[in-house]
Write a protein that holds these residues in place. Structure first.
Motif, mmCIF file in Angstrom:
data_model
loop_
_atom_site.group_PDB
_atom_site.id
_atom_site.type_symbol
_atom_site.label_atom_id
_atom_site.label_comp_id
_atom_site.label_asym_id
_atom_site.label_seq_id
_atom_site.Cartn_x
_atom_site.Cartn_y
_atom_site.Cartn_z
ATOM 1 N N GLY A 37 -41.308 7.057 -20.921
ATOM 2 C CA GLY A 37 -42.629 7.789 -21.506
ATOM 3 C C GLY A 37 -43.191 8.466 -18.897
ATOM 4 O O GLY A 37 -44.044 9.120 -19.207
ATOM 5 N N CYS A 38 -41.766 8.219 -18.898
ATOM 6 C CA CYS A 38 -42.372 8.825 -17.041
ATOM 7 C C CYS A 38 -42.037 10.155 -17.031
ATOM 8 O O CYS A 38 -41.064 10.853 -18.229
ATOM 9 N N GLU A 39 -42.955 10.607 -16.259
ATOM 10 C CA GLU A 39 -42.570 11.805 -16.270
ATOM 11 C C GLU A 39 -41.445 12.259 -14.911
ATOM 12 O O GLU A 39 -41.841 11.632 -13.655
ATOM 13 N N VAL A 40 -40.705 13.137 -15.318
ATOM 14 C CA VAL A 40 -39.615 12.959 -14.227
ATOM 15 C C VAL A 40 -38.897 13.985 -13.610
ATOM 16 O O VAL A 40 -39.134 15.035 -14.226
ATOM 17 N N ARG A 41 -38.550 14.227 -12.493
ATOM 18 C CA ARG A 41 -38.454 15.638 -11.748
ATOM 19 C C ARG A 41 -36.792 14.632 -11.258
ATOM 20 O O ARG A 41 -36.421 13.924 -10.695
ATOM 21 N N LEU A 42 -36.050 15.876 -11.338
ATOM 22 C CA LEU A 42 -34.569 15.890 -11.228
ATOM 23 C C LEU A 42 -34.393 16.606 -9.586
ATOM 24 O O LEU A 42 -33.938 17.556 -10.310
ATOM 25 N N LEU A 43 -33.803 16.288 -8.956
ATOM 26 C CA LEU A 43 -33.272 16.711 -7.643
ATOM 27 C C LEU A 43 -31.898 16.599 -7.373
ATOM 28 O O LEU A 43 -31.068 15.986 -7.655
ATOM 29 N N GLY A 44 -31.338 18.209 -7.322
ATOM 30 C CA GLY A 44 -30.046 18.282 -7.187
ATOM 31 C C GLY A 44 -29.927 19.791 -6.670
ATOM 32 O O GLY A 44 -30.824 20.346 -6.414
ATOM 33 N N ASN A 49 -24.555 20.991 -14.018
ATOM 34 C CA ASN A 49 -25.353 19.834 -13.596
ATOM 35 C C ASN A 49 -26.764 20.350 -13.879
ATOM 36 O O ASN A 49 -27.176 19.387 -15.212
ATOM 37 N N MET A 50 -27.260 20.453 -13.160
ATOM 38 C CA MET A 50 -28.603 21.139 -13.693
ATOM 39 C C MET A 50 -29.157 21.380 -14.821
ATOM 40 O O MET A 50 -30.598 21.089 -16.050
ATOM 41 N N GLU A 51 -28.491 22.231 -15.089
ATOM 42 C CA GLU A 51 -28.801 22.759 -16.079
ATOM 43 C C GLU A 51 -28.096 22.032 -17.193
ATOM 44 O O GLU A 51 -28.905 22.387 -18.827
ATOM 45 N N PHE A 52 -27.717 21.225 -16.911
ATOM 46 C CA PHE A 52 -27.392 20.272 -18.675
ATOM 47 C C PHE A 52 -28.587 18.966 -18.579
ATOM 48 O O PHE A 52 -28.814 19.365 -19.924
ATOM 49 N N ALA A 53 -28.286 19.309 -17.237
ATOM 50 C CA ALA A 53 -30.189 18.083 -17.069
ATOM 51 C C ALA A 53 -31.411 18.934 -18.153
ATOM 52 O O ALA A 53 -32.121 17.668 -18.301
ATOM 53 N N GLN A 54 -31.530 20.040 -18.116
ATOM 54 C CA GLN A 54 -31.900 21.048 -18.381
ATOM 55 C C GLN A 54 -32.439 20.786 -20.076
ATOM 56 O O GLN A 54 -33.142 20.577 -21.082
#
Length: 181
Positions: A37-44, A49-54
């Motif tokens: 339930g956290c609000e998260v931002r991934l920095l890369g 890889n970021m597209e996969f995270a999205q």
């Protein structure tokens, strides 16, 4: 490993979190935080890889933040450079927490401005490994969402091609998440 990091860092729903690093540990840490339930931002910096995270529902960015807005920051890169740990310490809000999962080389020495920890009352914590009950929790989370991880294994190699697997892991020319033999 990712569940353990969020547990040792005492995370609860609603926290604003930044995960630095778009490798397997970074993406899965961000995913676990979202499940909590956290609000998260991934920095890369690796676009695919970021597209996969999205695709996993994680907000991504290739721009760092220095505005001290995050309750908690996870550094998952490691290696030998200080820049990602510097960014983590700049990005955490006063009273926040930085958790280091990134594996730094054994001879890496970080030049810490300890006064900044004092001024901001920042908690700096390391996280390594997992407990049996956290492994069980990981299996349960994956079983509940099996389709979320269909693309996690990005490459498969035979042992004969171990050198190619190592080069793929180091270079990350394309989508490189998890390599298996």
């Amino acid at each position: 490993v990712c569940i353990h990091a969020t547990n040792v860092s005492s995370h609860q729903a609603g926290l604003q979190c930044l995960v630095i690093g778009d490798g397997t540990i970074g993406v899965l840490t961000a995913w676990v935080l979202r499940q909590k339930g956290c609000e998260v931002r991934l920095l890369g910096k690796h676009y695919q890889n970021m597209e996969f995270a999205q695709e996993l529902g994680i907000e991504t960015s290739d721009q760092g933040s220095t505005n001290e807005r995050y309750d908690s920051v996870f550094e998952t890169v490691g290696r030998t450079q200080p820049s990602t740990l510097d960014l983590a310490l700049r990005s955490v809000r006063p009273g926040g927490r930085v958790t280091v999962l990134g594996v730094y080389t054994s001879d890496f020495v970080y030049s810490l401005v300890a006064r900044q920890l004092f001024i901001k009352e920042t908690e700096l914590k390391g996280s390594n490994g997992y407990r049996p009950e956290e492994f069980t929790e990981a299996v349960r989370l994956i079983a509940a969402r099996p389709t979320a991880f269909t693309g996690l294994i990005s490459h498969r190699f035979t042992l004969v091609n171990a050198d190619a697997a190592i080069q793929t892991a180091r270079k990350k020319y394309d989508f490189t998440m998890k390599i298996v033999f």
